[in-house]
Design a protein around this motif. Structure first.
Motif, PDB file in Angstrom:
ATOM      1  N   ARG A 178      12.871  29.876  26.405  1.00  0.00           N
ATOM      2  CA  ARG A 178      14.232  30.211  25.962  1.00  0.00           C
ATOM      3  C   ARG A 178      15.345  29.559  26.796  1.00  0.00           C
ATOM      4  O   ARG A 178      16.494  29.583  26.398  1.00  0.00           O
ATOM      5  CB  ARG A 178      14.429  31.718  26.026  1.00  0.00           C
ATOM      6  N   HIS A 179      14.994  29.037  27.958  1.00  0.00           N
ATOM      7  CA  HIS A 179      16.027  28.478  28.838  1.00  0.00           C
ATOM      8  C   HIS A 179      15.579  27.132  29.388  1.00  0.00           C
ATOM      9  O   HIS A 179      14.442  26.754  29.256  1.00  0.00           O
ATOM     10  CB  HIS A 179      16.266  29.415  30.045  1.00  0.00           C
ATOM     11  N   ALA A 180      16.553  26.501  30.069  1.00  0.00           N
ATOM     12  CA  ALA A 180      16.201  25.338  30.885  1.00  0.00           C
ATOM     13  C   ALA A 180      15.970  25.895  32.295  1.00  0.00           C
ATOM     14  O   ALA A 180      16.635  26.847  32.701  1.00  0.00           O
ATOM     15  CB  ALA A 180      17.342  24.350  30.872  1.00  0.00           C
ATOM     16  N   TRP A 181      15.008  25.333  33.008  1.00  0.00           N
ATOM     17  CA  TRP A 181      14.634  25.913  34.309  1.00  0.00           C
ATOM     18  C   TRP A 181      14.750  24.901  35.454  1.00  0.00           C
ATOM     19  O   TRP A 181      14.315  23.758  35.329  1.00  0.00           O
ATOM     20  CB  TRP A 181      13.174  26.399  34.275  1.00  0.00           C
ATOM     21  N   LEU A 182      15.319  25.385  36.556  1.00  0.00           N
ATOM     22  CA  LEU A 182      15.261  24.651  37.815  1.00  0.00           C
ATOM     23  C   LEU A 182      14.582  25.590  38.806  1.00  0.00           C
ATOM     24  O   LEU A 182      14.660  26.813  38.646  1.00  0.00           O
ATOM     25  CB  LEU A 182      16.666  24.306  38.315  1.00  0.00           C
ATOM     26  N   PHE A 183      13.933  25.033  39.791  1.00  0.00           N
ATOM     27  CA  PHE A 183      13.211  25.893  40.734  1.00  0.00           C
ATOM     28  C   PHE A 183      13.701  25.627  42.150  1.00  0.00           C
ATOM     29  O   PHE A 183      13.974  24.479  42.520  1.00  0.00           O
ATOM     30  CB  PHE A 183      11.706  25.656  40.629  1.00  0.00           C
ATOM     31  N   VAL A 184      13.836  26.707  42.908  1.00  0.00           N
ATOM     32  CA  VAL A 184      14.265  26.574  44.291  1.00  0.00           C
ATOM     33  C   VAL A 184      13.247  27.291  45.177  1.00  0.00           C
ATOM     34  O   VAL A 184      12.952  28.464  44.959  1.00  0.00           O
ATOM     35  CB  VAL A 184      15.670  27.188  44.504  1.00  0.00           C
ATOM     36  N   LEU A 185      12.704  26.525  46.105  1.00  0.00           N
ATOM     37  CA  LEU A 185      11.824  27.144  47.099  1.00  0.00           C
ATOM     38  C   LEU A 185      12.698  27.338  48.337  1.00  0.00           C
ATOM     39  O   LEU A 185      12.895  26.409  49.141  1.00  0.00           O
ATOM     40  CB  LEU A 185      10.623  26.229  47.357  1.00  0.00           C
ATOM     41  N   ASN A 186      13.280  28.547  48.402  1.00  0.00           N
ATOM     42  CA  ASN A 186      14.226  28.841  49.488  1.00  0.00           C
ATOM     43  C   ASN A 186      13.446  29.286  50.737  1.00  0.00           C
ATOM     44  O   ASN A 186      12.234  29.499  50.671  1.00  0.00           O
ATOM     45  CB  ASN A 186      15.212  29.921  49.032  1.00  0.00           C
ATOM     46  N   GLN A 187      14.166  29.427  51.827  1.00  0.00           N
ATOM     47  CA  GLN A 187      13.556  29.788  53.108  1.00  0.00           C
ATOM     48  C   GLN A 187      12.499  28.741  53.486  1.00  0.00           C
ATOM     49  O   GLN A 187      11.423  29.064  53.988  1.00  0.00           O
ATOM     50  CB  GLN A 187      12.934  31.199  53.060  1.00  0.00           C
ATOM     51  N   TRP A 188      12.832  27.514  53.154  1.00  0.00           N
ATOM     52  CA  TRP A 188      11.900  26.403  53.414  1.00  0.00           C
ATOM     53  C   TRP A 188      11.668  26.239  54.918  1.00  0.00           C
ATOM     54  O   TRP A 188      10.669  25.657  55.340  1.00  0.00           O
ATOM     55  CB  TRP A 188      12.438  25.127  52.760  1.00  0.00           C
ATOM     56  N   ASP A 189      12.594  26.791  55.746  1.00  0.00           N
ATOM     57  CA  ASP A 189      12.384  26.745  57.192  1.00  0.00           C
ATOM     58  C   ASP A 189      11.100  27.470  57.577  1.00  0.00           C
ATOM     59  O   ASP A 189      10.552  27.265  58.648  1.00  0.00           O
ATOM     60  CB  ASP A 189      13.593  27.351  57.924  1.00  0.00           C
ATOM     61  N   ARG A 190      10.624  28.340  56.677  1.00  0.00           N
ATOM     62  CA  ARG A 190       9.370  29.059  56.944  1.00  0.00           C
ATOM     63  C   ARG A 190       8.226  28.525  56.078  1.00  0.00           C
ATOM     64  O   ARG A 190       7.128  29.065  56.098  1.00  0.00           O
ATOM     65  CB  ARG A 190       9.513  30.536  56.591  1.00  0.00           C
ATOM     66  N   GLY A 191       8.519  27.519  55.287  1.00  0.00           N
ATOM     67  CA  GLY A 191       7.528  27.073  54.311  1.00  0.00           C
ATOM     68  C   GLY A 191       6.661  25.923  54.784  1.00  0.00           C
ATOM     69  O   GLY A 191       6.939  25.271  55.783  1.00  0.00           O
ATOM     70  N   GLN A 192       5.572  25.722  54.025  1.00  0.00           N
ATOM     71  CA  GLN A 192       4.659  24.617  54.326  1.00  0.00           C
ATOM     72  C   GLN A 192       4.425  23.791  53.065  1.00  0.00           C
ATOM     73  O   GLN A 192       4.508  24.333  51.950  1.00  0.00           O
ATOM     74  CB  GLN A 192       3.323  25.182  54.810  1.00  0.00           C
ATOM     75  N   GLN A 193       4.084  22.527  53.278  1.00  0.00           N
ATOM     76  CA  GLN A 193       3.904  21.620  52.154  1.00  0.00           C
ATOM     77  C   GLN A 193       2.836  22.143  51.174  1.00  0.00           C
ATOM     78  O   GLN A 193       2.984  22.016  49.963  1.00  0.00           O
ATOM     79  CB  GLN A 193       3.525  20.220  52.683  1.00  0.00           C
ATOM     80  N   ALA A 194       1.784  22.778  51.714  1.00  0.00           N
ATOM     81  CA  ALA A 194       0.695  23.274  50.859  1.00  0.00           C
ATOM     82  C   ALA A 194       1.227  24.326  49.884  1.00  0.00           C
ATOM     83  O   ALA A 194       0.822  24.382  48.714  1.00  0.00           O
ATOM     84  CB  ALA A 194      -0.414  23.871  51.717  1.00  0.00           C
TER      85      ALA A 194
END
Ligand code: GTP
Ligand code: MG
Length: 540
Positions: A178-194
């Protein structure tokens, strides 16, 4: 006449309401059809040409939606914090010249917070920070679902810890198209590539071949991230062309969904030819049931015929009374046993119609009338025919012959008396002239016998040939019963015909709306390749 999406929704609702009240569809199916609403992004504005792109941050609690909006605004316009959930309202951030004329109905005004800016470059975007939809706060969920239909681009925000959230995933799957979607992986300072790769893979499973994912950091530290890319992408989409394309697509998706639900409804309504089979089913069912009824009536009919024969005078002379005041009456003929057999036949018929995959409630409701009327039909018909049979017993030939004999019963003795009288007079004068004996004893005996016999023979014939009232009553009752069984049969058949017609009419109405949903050119996505960000944001 071409229908708007809102017209189709209205038509569907109107159809569903009458169909559920007539029993053609279940309340659940009606609810599904009535749940379609005409809320769209454009519905927030007056129809006066262009409108801004509506973009919303959506996601679980604590992923950083409000922090993202605050970063965008450059000030704390939305409450962000460690309390879970933090946001309990929707925050709108838009240019001061933008006016949202129609805020979603049903929502308390204190659930909307508005912040404005005067940056002309971002004039065509309305940013929205939504509360979470997965915390225990039910009112947050209501708020999100009330706003969702008005969003063009959903920015689905996740954190490295929470990107696999089950509830969020289900929502993504159901709203995906029903919509167009964008994705944000926030708090990337705590994130890992995997985690990023895994998230991307999950999105692939949801239908996004090449999802646009931004890694962002909204914390205190100045961590390198893709926030400006996110802003630039949204900015590139905020033009008339994209808004119009999203609108067109949104309407087509909604029409397709309505079409799908109407197709399901059509299936539940069954095929148009199935009710034709119902007529055949009833014919064979009624054949065997009326056979049983006839067998079961043999003895009660005889009993009733004897009773009617005894009370024939009452019955024929008192047409005002519908039945003989005391003793068995025609109602006794259609007893509990007969009514139960008839009821069984109707129930079996309904079960068989159900097995044909047809909705049976309308049929069941309409058959109630004939179910209740059957005893009255039998009573009226058998009384009518027994009365006629008793008033005119025997057949026409019999009745003609008996009339003739009844005349003979009078004429013959009178003729014999006349002849004897004549003989006596002639004999008297002759005996005076000839001085012979006057007639004599033999003549007296013979003439008496002649008179007696001329009366006795017709009397005897009448007595012997007089039709039995009991037999006549029996014939009347049998005829009445046959007629009643025929009438019950045709009553049921006319109900089936009626229901068939109504069924076809219901199918026609749904088909018409469904055809309207698939009519027109529809939405054709532009084949501009994967470099067009919009194509990567849509599930096709
Ligand atoms: N480490 C880190 N913390 C962040 C980041 N972004 C936000 N936070 C913190 O995460 C917490 C939640 O942020 P919010 O913006 O309130 O989250 P939300 O998604 O709006 O939460 P709800 O309003 O409850 O739905 C806050 O304490 C923020 O300071 C980030 O990129 N990195
Ligand atoms: Mg928030």
């Amino acid at each position: 006449m071409a229908y708007d999406y809102s017209d189709l929704i209205e038509l569907t609702k109107r159809w569903a309401e009458q169909a559920v009240s007539a029993g053609w569809i279940s309340p659940e199916t009606a609810q599904t059809l009535c749940d379609f609403d005409d809320r769209t992004p454009e519905a927030l504005f007056n129809h006066n040409g262009s409108r801004p792109l509506i973009v919303a941050f959506m996601g679980g609690t604590g992923v950083g939606k409000s922090s993202l909006l605050n970063r965008l605004a450059g000030k704390a316009i939305a409450k962000a914090g460690i309390e879970r959930p933090t946001s309990r309202e929707v925050t709108l951030f838009h240019h001061q010249d933008i006016a949202i004329q129609h805020l979603p109905e049903k929502l308390p005004i204190d659930k909307i917070r508005i912040a404005q800016h005067d940056d002309e470059t971002k004039k065509n975007i309305v940013w929205i920070d939504m509360p979470d939809f997965d915390s225990t706060e039910q009112s947050n969920k209501v708020l999100v679902f009330e706003w969702l239909p008005h969003i063009d681009v959903l920015i689905y925000v996740v954190s490295p810890e929470r990107y696999r959230d089950e509830k969020a995933w289900r929502l993504l799957m159901s709203e995906g198209n029903r919509h167009a979607w964008l994705f944000v992986l926030n708090q990337w300072d705590r994130g890992q590539q995997a985690q990023f790769e895994d998230f991307k893979q999950q999105l692939g499973k949801a239908g996004f071949v090449e999802p646009i994912i931004f890694k962002t950091v909204c914390g205190e530290s100045s961590y390198p991230d893709e926030f400006t890319d996110l802003q630039a992408t949204i900015l590139s989409l905020s033009n008339k062309h994209v808004v119009a394309e999203l609108e067109q697509r949104g309407i087509q998706v909604r029409k397709d969904e309505l079409w799908g639900t109407l197709q399901n409804t059509l299936q539940k309504l069954g095929s148009p030819s199935a009710y034709k089979k119902a007529e055949e089913l009833w014919a064979s069912l009624w054949k065997s049931t009326s056979g049983h009824l006839h067998q079961g009536f043999v003895w009660p009919i005889q009993k009733l015929a004897a009773y009617y024969a005894d009370h024939s005078a009452d019955l024929v002379n008192n047409p005002a009374n519908s039945s003989i005041p005391s003793g068995p009456s025609a109602t006794a003929l259609w007893d509990d046993w007969a009514q139960a057999r008839f009821g069984d036949a109707l129930d079996e018929f309904i079960v068989n119609v159900d097995a044909l995959g047809l909705p049976v409630v309308p049929l069941k409701n309409q058959l109630v009338a004939v179910r209740n009327k059957a005893p009255k039909i039998v009573q009226t018909q058998s009384e009518l025919h027994v009365r006629a049979a008793l008033a005119y017993p025997g057949n026409a030939l019999q009745r003609g012959f008996l009339k003739f004999i009844r005349v003979c019963e009078i004429i013959l003795p009178l003729a014999a008396i006349a002849w004897v009288g004549d003989e006596i007079l002639v004999g008297y004068y002759e005996s005076n002239e000839t001085h012979n004996h006057y007639l004599g004893v033999d003549f007296a005996i013979h003439s008496s016998l002649l008179i007696l016999i001329s009366w006795l023979i017709p009397w005897y014939i009448l007595k012997k040939l007089k039709p039995s009232l009991e037999k006549s009553a029996l014939r009347g009752l049998t005829k009445g019963l046959d007629k009643a069984i025929q009438m019950i049969d045709s009553e049921v058949l006319s109900i089936v015909e009626n229901v068939t017609e109504q069924h076809n009419d219901q199918l026609k109405q749904v088909t018409q709306i469904s055809d309207e949903c698939s009519a027109g050119d529809g939405y054709k996505p532009e084949k501009t390749g994967s470099d067009n960000p919009l194509m990567r944001m849509l599930i096709n």
